[in-house]
Design an enzyme around this catalytic site. Structure first.
Site, short mmCIF file in Angstrom:
data_model
loop_
_atom_site.label_atom_id
_atom_site.label_comp_id
_atom_site.label_asym_id
_atom_site.label_seq_id
_atom_site.Cartn_x
_atom_site.Cartn_y
_atom_site.Cartn_z
N CYS A 184 2.09 2.39 13.28
CA CYS A 184 3.21 2.92 12.52
C CYS A 184 4.03 3.88 13.35
CB CYS A 184 2.72 3.60 11.27
SG CYS A 184 1.63 2.53 10.35
N SER A 218 -4.18 -2.33 -0.38
CA SER A 218 -3.15 -3.24 0.10
C SER A 218 -3.80 -4.53 0.55
CB SER A 218 -2.41 -2.59 1.26
OG SER A 218 -1.45 -3.48 1.77
N ASN A 238 -7.18 5.24 9.37
CA ASN A 238 -6.75 3.97 9.96
C ASN A 238 -6.75 3.99 11.49
OD1 ASN A 238 -4.63 5.81 8.91
ND2 ASN A 238 -3.28 4.56 10.19
N GLN A 276 -7.84 1.30 4.09
CA GLN A 276 -8.70 0.83 5.19
C GLN A 276 -10.13 0.56 4.73
OE1 GLN A 276 -8.07 0.05 8.42
NE2 GLN A 276 -5.89 0.45 8.19
N THR A 305 9.97 -8.36 -11.63
CA THR A 305 9.15 -9.54 -11.87
C THR A 305 8.00 -9.57 -10.87
OG1 THR A 305 11.05 -10.72 -12.71
CG2 THR A 305 9.18 -12.07 -12.01
N HIS A 346 -3.06 -7.05 2.50
CA HIS A 346 -3.04 -7.61 3.86
C HIS A 346 -4.03 -6.95 4.80
CE1 HIS A 346 -0.56 -4.70 6.36
NE2 HIS A 346 -0.25 -4.25 5.15
N GLY A 398 0.81 -1.21 0.00
CA GLY A 398 0.00 0.00 0.00
C GLY A 398 0.85 1.26 0.00
N SER A 399 1.93 1.24 0.76
CA SER A 399 2.81 2.41 0.82
C SER A 399 3.38 2.72 -0.55
CB SER A 399 3.96 2.17 1.80
OG SER A 399 3.46 1.91 3.10
C1 LIG Z 1 -1.75 -0.03 6.18
C2 LIG Z 1 -1.94 1.29 5.55
C3 LIG Z 1 -1.01 1.79 4.62
C4 LIG Z 1 0.25 1.05 4.28
O1 LIG Z 1 0.01 -0.15 3.59
P1 LIG Z 1 1.19 -1.22 3.50
O2 LIG Z 1 0.71 -2.27 2.57
O3 LIG Z 1 1.38 -1.73 4.88
O4 LIG Z 1 2.40 -0.51 2.99
C5 LIG Z 1 -1.26 3.01 4.05
N1 LIG Z 1 -2.37 3.72 4.34
C6 LIG Z 1 -3.29 3.26 5.22
C7 LIG Z 1 -4.51 4.07 5.48
C8 LIG Z 1 -3.10 2.04 5.86
O5 LIG Z 1 -4.00 1.62 6.74
#
Ligand SMILES: *Cc1c(COP(=O)(O)O)cnc(C)c1O
Length: 393
Positions: A326, A200, A152, A180, A238, A202, A72-73
Site C-alpha cells: 500500500c 476481505s 499485514n 490478515q 445493490t 480477496h 476490507g477498507s
Molecule cells: C488488505 C488489507 C486491508 C484492505 O482490504 P481491501 O479489501 O484491499 O480494501 C485492510 N487491512 C489489512 C490488515 C489488510 O491486509
C-alpha cells in the site's frame, strides 16, 4: 510465459476454482436483484443469506450480525467512523496502534480533523502492543478500541483475547481489522469479546471488491452512504451477489482446511527462514518468532534497497513485496518497521515473503537460490558494503 512464483499472499490471493464455480451463475443466469420479489430476485437473496450463514459459522456469530461491504477498507471505515459518529455524545476518544493498515490509520486521521482524539499505541520490537499501555490510555471519553488481529507486514498476532477482556471491563467497544487473520486463525467473536470485525474476501482466496463487517447485535453504528435500505440500512447499493457468494464459499473452505493449511504454510515459512539465515549474512528477521501468521516472513537485508531486490526478483518471475504494497509509489520506509524500532536503512532493505496454497518446497528453493544470488550481486554494487567488507579484514 514462464509460470510465476507468487509469494505475496498478504497482498492478494487467486480465487479458488470451487469459489469461482459457485460465483459464475450469479454473473449471468441468476442475475436477479436481491430486492426484487419475483423468483430470480428471491434466488439472489437466498444466495446472499446462505453466504451470510457461512460467514457467521466461521466466526461464531449470528447471521444477522454480518454486513457485506465493498472491500476490507470499507469495512474498516464503516466500523470506525460509524461507531465514532454514533457515540459522539458519549465521548470523542479512540485508541488504535501505530502499526495499523492505512485503512484504519487514515480513517482515524480523518476523524482527528473532525474533533476526535486518537491514541496511537506503541508496539515493542516484535510488533506487540503493551496491555498496560492500552489500559492506561483509556479515559472516560474513550468510545472505541481498534486493534488489528494480525499485522499485514510483519505478521505479528496481537493479544486479541486480552484486549477484548480489557474493552469489556471498561465497557468500551472493540473493533479488530481481522483481514490478515481470517482463513489463518480460528476466530470466535464471542469468546474473544470482539464487537466489530472487518474481513476481505480477496485475502482468503475469494474475489476482490467484497468484504464483510461483523457488528455485534445491539450496537449502534452509523451508515456512511445514503441510498436504498440494503444490508439492514447500513450499506446502500445493490449487493455484489457473485462477490458475496464467493466470499461465503471462500470462508467456508478456509475454515474447513485451516489446520492442514496452517501446517503447510508454517513448514514452508520456517524452511525458508532457516535457509536464508544460514545462507545470507547481515539480515534481520522482523516480527515475532512464534506469535506470527503462519505464512508470513519479513526480512531486512543490510546494504540492500528493497525496491532493487523486488525488481531483480521480478526479473526471475518471483512476486514478493517490500514493507507494504500500500505504500508503493512513496519512498518512505514502512511505518510498521519504523514502529518496531528498525533503523531507516534496515526498514528500506526489507522484503515481505508471504506463502500460500499453491507454493511448493521447490518454489521456495528457487526463491532461496535467487535471493542468495541477487543479494550478493546488489551488495557487490554497494559502496557501503564494500567499505564494510574492507574494514572487516
Ligand atoms: C488488505 C488489507 C486491508 C484492505 O482490504 P481491501 O479489501 O484491499 O480494501 C485492510 N487491512 C489489512 C490488515 C489488510 O491486509
Amino acid at each position: 510465459m514462464e509460470k510465476i512464483k507468487y509469494f505475496d499472499h498478504a497482498a492478494t490471493t487467486a480465487v479458488k476454482e470451487e469459489v469461482l464455480k459457485e460465483m459464475l451463475p450469479y454473473f449471468s443466469l441468476e442475475y436477479g436483484n436481491p430486492s426484487s420479489i419475483y423468483g430470480i430476485g428471491r434466488r439472489s437473496k437466498k444466495a446472499i443469506d446462505e453466504a451470510r450463514n457461512r460467514v457467521s459459522i466461521a466466526i461464531n456469530c449470528k447471521p444477522r450480525e454480518i454486513y457485506f461491504t465493498g472491500c476490507g477498507s470499507e469495512s474498516d471505515n464503516i466500523a470506525i467512523k460509524g461507531i465514532a459518529y454514533a457515540n459522539r455524545e458519549k465521548g470523542n476518544h479512540i485508541i488504535t496502534t501505530k502499526i495499523e493498515h492505512p485503512a484504519i490509520l487514515n480513517t482515524c486521521k480523518s476523524l482527528e480533523k473532525d474533533g476526535f482524539k486518537i491514541t496511537y499505541l506503541n508496539v515493542d520490537n516484535e510488533g506487540l502492543i503493551d496491555l498496560h499501555e492500552l489500559e492506561n490510555a483509556i479515559t472516560k471519553n474513550t468510545i472505541l478500541i481498534s486493534i488489528m488481529f494480525a499485522n499485514n507486514e510483519i505478521g505479528t498476532i496481537e493479544p486479541i483475547r486480552e484486549i477484548g477482556y480489557i474493552a469489556k471491563k471498561y465497557n468500551i467497544l472493540f473493533h479488530t481489522d481481522c483481514i490478515q487473520a481470517i482463513g489463518n486463525i480460528n476466530i470466535d467473536v464471542n469468546s474473544m469479546n470482539i464487537d466489530l470485525l472487518s474481513m476481505s474476501a480477496h485475502k482468503f482466496y475469494g474475489p476482490k471488491g467484497v468484504g464483510a463487517l461483523y457488528i455485534k447485535n445491539g450496537i449502534k453504528c452509523n451508515k456512511l452512504q445514503d441510498g436504498g435500505h440494503q444490508e439492514k440500512d447500513l450499506r446502500a447499493g445493490t449487493e455484489n451477489v457473485p462477490g458475496i457468494v464467493g466470499l461465503g464459499k471462500a470462508i467456508e473452505l478456509a475454515n474447513k482446511n485451516l489446520k492442514e493449511y496452517n501446517n503447510k504454510l508454517i513448514y514452508l515459512r520456517d524452511y525458508f527462514i532457516s535457509k536464508i539465515e544460514k545462507n545470507i549474512p547481515y539480515i534481520k528477521i522482523n516480527g515475532h518468532r512464534t506469535k506470527r501468521l503462519p505464512g508470513n516472513s519479513n526480512i531486512s537485508f543490510r546494504f540492500i534497497d528493497g525496491e532493487s531486490l523486488l525488481l531483480n526478483l521480478d526479473a526471475k518471475g518471483i512476486c514478493a513485496s517490500t514493507g507494504s504494497a500500500c505504500s508503493t509509489g512513496s519512498n518512505n520506509p514502512s511505518h510498521v518497521l519504523l514502529a518496531i524500532g528498525l533503523e531507516e536503512e534496515l526498514a528500506r532493505g526489507s522484503l515481505r515473503v508471504t506463502f500460500g496454497d499453491e507454493n511448493t518446497k521447490e518454489d521456495v528453493d528457487y526463491l532461496i537460490d535467487s535471493l542468495v544470488e541477487i543479494v550478493q550481486k546488489l551488495r557487490n554494487m554497494s559502496p557501503e558494503y564494500l567499505e564494510f567488507e574492507k574494514n572487516k579484514l
